[in-house]
Scaffold this motif. Sequence first.
Motif, PDB file in Angstrom:
ATOM      1  N   PHE A 107     -12.826  50.233  34.377  1.00  0.00           N
ATOM      2  CA  PHE A 107     -13.716  50.988  35.210  1.00  0.00           C
ATOM      3  C   PHE A 107     -13.126  52.282  34.254  1.00  0.00           C
ATOM      4  CE2 PHE A 107     -13.467  48.027  38.518  1.00  0.00           C
ATOM      5  CZ  PHE A 107     -14.426  48.578  39.107  1.00  0.00           C
ATOM      6  N   PRO A 108     -13.940  53.374  33.569  1.00  0.00           N
ATOM      7  CA  PRO A 108     -13.831  55.278  33.054  1.00  0.00           C
ATOM      8  C   PRO A 108     -12.659  55.011  33.468  1.00  0.00           C
ATOM      9  CG  PRO A 108     -16.018  54.160  34.840  1.00  0.00           C
ATOM     10  CD  PRO A 108     -15.001  53.685  35.260  1.00  0.00           C
ATOM     11  N   PHE A 109     -12.149  56.112  32.419  1.00  0.00           N
ATOM     12  CA  PHE A 109     -10.790  56.898  32.853  1.00  0.00           C
ATOM     13  C   PHE A 109     -10.511  57.799  34.543  1.00  0.00           C
ATOM     14  CE2 PHE A 109      -8.376  60.356  32.529  1.00  0.00           C
ATOM     15  CZ  PHE A 109      -7.171  60.203  31.004  1.00  0.00           C
ATOM     16  N   SER A 110     -11.210  57.897  35.037  1.00  0.00           N
ATOM     17  CA  SER A 110     -10.628  58.561  36.494  1.00  0.00           C
ATOM     18  C   SER A 110     -10.474  57.575  37.009  1.00  0.00           C
ATOM     19  CB  SER A 110     -12.040  59.362  36.828  1.00  0.00           C
ATOM     20  OG  SER A 110     -13.418  58.347  36.928  1.00  0.00           O
ATOM     21  N   ALA A 111     -11.448  56.152  37.214  1.00  0.00           N
ATOM     22  CA  ALA A 111     -10.499  55.081  37.685  1.00  0.00           C
ATOM     23  C   ALA A 111      -9.402  54.698  36.802  1.00  0.00           C
ATOM     24  CB  ALA A 111     -11.499  53.726  37.645  1.00  0.00           C
ATOM     25  N   GLU A 112      -9.190  54.471  36.161  1.00  0.00           N
ATOM     26  CA  GLU A 112      -7.895  54.266  35.519  1.00  0.00           C
ATOM     27  C   GLU A 112      -6.220  54.961  35.912  1.00  0.00           C
ATOM     28  OE1 GLU A 112      -6.313  52.656  30.529  1.00  0.00           O
ATOM     29  OE2 GLU A 112      -8.239  53.365  30.990  1.00  0.00           O
ATOM     30  N   ALA A 113      -7.041  56.576  35.836  1.00  0.00           N
ATOM     31  CA  ALA A 113      -5.566  57.019  36.565  1.00  0.00           C
ATOM     32  C   ALA A 113      -5.305  57.095  37.534  1.00  0.00           C
ATOM     33  CB  ALA A 113      -6.326  58.478  35.675  1.00  0.00           C
ATOM     34  N   ALA A 114      -6.522  56.890  38.778  1.00  0.00           N
ATOM     35  CA  ALA A 114      -6.376  56.669  40.152  1.00  0.00           C
ATOM     36  C   ALA A 114      -5.109  54.825  40.180  1.00  0.00           C
ATOM     37  CB  ALA A 114      -8.074  56.393  41.527  1.00  0.00           C
ATOM     38  N   GLY A 115      -5.574  53.812  39.633  1.00  0.00           N
ATOM     39  CA  GLY A 115      -4.926  52.951  39.423  1.00  0.00           C
ATOM     40  C   GLY A 115      -3.646  53.458  38.369  1.00  0.00           C
ATOM     41  N   ASP A 116      -3.226  54.093  37.552  1.00  0.00           N
ATOM     42  CA  ASP A 116      -1.532  54.244  36.986  1.00  0.00           C
ATOM     43  C   ASP A 116      -1.286  55.023  38.909  1.00  0.00           C
ATOM     44  OD1 ASP A 116      -2.529  53.493  34.574  1.00  0.00           O
ATOM     45  OD2 ASP A 116      -2.629  55.195  34.147  1.00  0.00           O
ATOM     46  N   HIS A 143       6.351  49.803  44.236  1.00  0.00           N
ATOM     47  CA  HIS A 143       8.243  50.162  44.685  1.00  0.00           C
ATOM     48  C   HIS A 143       8.676  49.485  46.057  1.00  0.00           C
ATOM     49  CE1 HIS A 143      11.198  53.304  45.734  1.00  0.00           C
ATOM     50  NE2 HIS A 143      11.221  53.866  43.881  1.00  0.00           N
ATOM     51  N   PRO A 144      10.147  49.529  45.331  1.00  0.00           N
ATOM     52  CA  PRO A 144      10.667  48.826  46.769  1.00  0.00           C
ATOM     53  C   PRO A 144      10.256  49.484  47.906  1.00  0.00           C
ATOM     54  CG  PRO A 144      11.839  49.824  45.263  1.00  0.00           C
ATOM     55  CD  PRO A 144      10.677  49.993  44.527  1.00  0.00           C
ATOM     56  N   PHE A 145      10.594  50.639  48.257  1.00  0.00           N
ATOM     57  CA  PHE A 145      10.598  51.895  48.965  1.00  0.00           C
ATOM     58  C   PHE A 145       9.217  52.244  49.508  1.00  0.00           C
ATOM     59  CE2 PHE A 145      14.933  51.492  47.681  1.00  0.00           C
ATOM     60  CZ  PHE A 145      15.548  50.662  48.609  1.00  0.00           C
ATOM     61  N   TYR A 146       8.290  53.130  48.226  1.00  0.00           N
ATOM     62  CA  TYR A 146       7.468  53.310  48.752  1.00  0.00           C
ATOM     63  C   TYR A 146       5.971  52.816  48.867  1.00  0.00           C
ATOM     64  CZ  TYR A 146       9.057  56.929  46.277  1.00  0.00           C
ATOM     65  OH  TYR A 146       9.234  58.560  45.194  1.00  0.00           O
ATOM     66  N   TYR A 147       6.495  51.002  49.030  1.00  0.00           N
ATOM     67  CA  TYR A 147       5.405  50.701  49.611  1.00  0.00           C
ATOM     68  C   TYR A 147       5.557  50.830  51.350  1.00  0.00           C
ATOM     69  CZ  TYR A 147       3.705  45.673  50.513  1.00  0.00           C
ATOM     70  OH  TYR A 147       2.697  44.835  50.720  1.00  0.00           O
ATOM     71  N   PRO A 148       6.436  49.392  51.395  1.00  0.00           N
ATOM     72  CA  PRO A 148       6.697  49.844  53.196  1.00  0.00           C
ATOM     73  C   PRO A 148       6.828  51.173  53.772  1.00  0.00           C
ATOM     74  CG  PRO A 148       8.599  49.786  52.183  1.00  0.00           C
ATOM     75  CD  PRO A 148       8.308  49.814  51.055  1.00  0.00           C
ATOM     76  N   LEU A 149       6.896  52.379  52.777  1.00  0.00           N
ATOM     77  CA  LEU A 149       6.401  53.762  53.008  1.00  0.00           C
ATOM     78  C   LEU A 149       5.261  53.956  53.683  1.00  0.00           C
ATOM     79  CD1 LEU A 149       9.923  55.461  52.456  1.00  0.00           C
ATOM     80  CD2 LEU A 149       9.044  55.071  54.949  1.00  0.00           C
ATOM     81  N   LEU A 150       4.330  53.602  52.644  1.00  0.00           N
ATOM     82  CA  LEU A 150       3.188  53.950  52.380  1.00  0.00           C
ATOM     83  C   LEU A 150       2.208  52.879  53.263  1.00  0.00           C
ATOM     84  CD1 LEU A 150       2.692  55.293  48.617  1.00  0.00           C
ATOM     85  CD2 LEU A 150       3.060  57.065  50.968  1.00  0.00           C
ATOM     86  N   ALA A 157      -1.779  54.270  41.378  1.00  0.00           N
ATOM     87  CA  ALA A 157      -1.137  52.935  42.527  1.00  0.00           C
ATOM     88  C   ALA A 157      -0.726  52.762  42.356  1.00  0.00           C
ATOM     89  CB  ALA A 157      -3.197  52.035  42.967  1.00  0.00           C
ATOM     90  N   MET A 158      -0.318  52.586  41.404  1.00  0.00           N
ATOM     91  CA  MET A 158       0.952  51.402  40.204  1.00  0.00           C
ATOM     92  C   MET A 158       1.465  52.505  40.900  1.00  0.00           C
ATOM     93  SD  MET A 158       2.632  48.814  38.156  1.00  0.00           S
ATOM     94  CE  MET A 158       3.562  48.747  37.723  1.00  0.00           C
ATOM     95  N   ALA A 159       2.380  53.250  40.341  1.00  0.00           N
ATOM     96  CA  ALA A 159       3.555  54.412  40.359  1.00  0.00           C
ATOM     97  C   ALA A 159       3.966  54.029  42.356  1.00  0.00           C
ATOM     98  CB  ALA A 159       3.293  55.533  40.396  1.00  0.00           C
ATOM     99  N   ALA A 160       3.228  54.672  43.021  1.00  0.00           N
ATOM    100  CA  ALA A 160       3.481  54.488  44.259  1.00  0.00           C
ATOM    101  C   ALA A 160       3.564  53.217  45.102  1.00  0.00           C
ATOM    102  CB  ALA A 160       2.383  55.504  45.653  1.00  0.00           C
ATOM    103  N   GLY A 184       3.585  41.740  47.789  1.00  0.00           N
ATOM    104  CA  GLY A 184       2.939  42.988  48.667  1.00  0.00           C
ATOM    105  C   GLY A 184       3.023  44.225  46.874  1.00  0.00           C
ATOM    106  N   PRO A 185       4.495  44.682  46.628  1.00  0.00           N
ATOM    107  CA  PRO A 185       4.140  45.499  46.201  1.00  0.00           C
ATOM    108  C   PRO A 185       3.339  45.575  44.420  1.00  0.00           C
ATOM    109  CG  PRO A 185       6.438  45.058  46.379  1.00  0.00           C
ATOM    110  CD  PRO A 185       5.835  44.130  46.441  1.00  0.00           C
ATOM    111  N   ASP A 186       3.277  44.245  44.271  1.00  0.00           N
ATOM    112  CA  ASP A 186       2.368  43.820  43.242  1.00  0.00           C
ATOM    113  C   ASP A 186       0.938  44.126  43.692  1.00  0.00           C
ATOM    114  OD1 ASP A 186       4.497  42.625  41.334  1.00  0.00           O
ATOM    115  OD2 ASP A 186       3.904  41.024  41.597  1.00  0.00           O
ATOM    116  N   LEU A 187       0.529  44.577  45.355  1.00  0.00           N
ATOM    117  CA  LEU A 187      -1.008  45.076  44.698  1.00  0.00           C
ATOM    118  C   LEU A 187      -1.124  46.465  44.246  1.00  0.00           C
ATOM    119  CD1 LEU A 187      -1.442  44.625  49.078  1.00  0.00           C
ATOM    120  CD2 LEU A 187      -2.413  43.566  46.925  1.00  0.00           C
ATOM    121  N   GLY A 188       0.417  46.705  43.239  1.00  0.00           N
ATOM    122  CA  GLY A 188      -0.202  48.195  42.667  1.00  0.00           C
ATOM    123  C   GLY A 188      -0.702  47.441  41.176  1.00  0.00           C
ATOM    124  N   SER A 189       0.500  46.671  40.822  1.00  0.00           N
ATOM    125  CA  SER A 189       0.264  45.973  39.386  1.00  0.00           C
ATOM    126  C   SER A 189      -1.605  45.606  39.241  1.00  0.00           C
ATOM    127  CB  SER A 189       0.761  45.420  39.224  1.00  0.00           C
ATOM    128  OG  SER A 189       2.574  45.295  39.223  1.00  0.00           O
TER     129      SER A 189
END
Length: 270
Positions: free
Chosen positions: A58-67, A75-82, A69-72, A44-49
């Motif tokens: 991928f290029p820098f913009s995709a890397e920022a999107a990955g970061d 997370h124990p509570f953001y994952y089920p909420l999102l 996704a990792m932060a969002a 579950g939450p490791d989908l962010g990782s």
Amino acid sequence: MPGPGAHLLYALSGWEALSRLAGDGGRRFGPHHCAIYAANAFLGPDLGSFAEWLASFFPFSAEAAGDLAMAAVHHPFYYPLLLGLPLACLYAWLSRRLLRAGLLDAPAGVALSKRQCFLLIAAGSLSHFFLDHLFEENGHSTMYTWILSTGWWQGRAPINPDAVFVVGLLCICLAGGFVYINRVKHGKSVTEKSNQSFFLILVIATLYCMWCHWCASQIYLRNPPQPAIGEEADLGVIIFLANYLFLPHGLCVLSMNQKDYTGALDELPL
């Protein structure tokens, strides 16, 4: 950080215990519950990782999107909420398909509802972080550091008579109340005694946390700081267990099938 084996073993052993405690031949907490709970406790939450790792190619913009996704997501509570609602719809659909195809047994003959799936997603997320918070970052995770900060580590802690009295009184009330509720030759049923014991534990735990909050304030707000309850980090430990052990298992209990299967909306013929 705990790997897939640890997460799966923890989730599956929890399912086995709940399935036996629920009784009724596994009808109330069956393999469909286990599959969803274990999938979210494991992956579950490791989908962010995973998204962060994938974006690193991928290029820098995709890397920022990955970061992001990792932060969002990780997370124990953001994952089920999102992701809880879309995943609940997906898992409810899969539960019906697996049941019709005969690929995954459901002793009650009942597919899981979206509500049950959402509860299991949230429970799996919290169970995932029960292991992650304790065994990642070489024991220096933010949560673990906070738990330890509610204790006292600056030399030997002086004994606070007020703390000894309050903690002793609460422990005596808990033990004495438990014995009184479960005394021999009492007319109440086992279920009623269990409910009263749970209520007693909840009340004592709440009072204990209130006391621990006041004691912890002596560390953070007082100058020089004063130790809370000796050297113990009871406040952090109780809050951690409430959020990452008791709450997910409580959500699993809430996701159990009802005993009356004839009125279930998602009942399917085997």
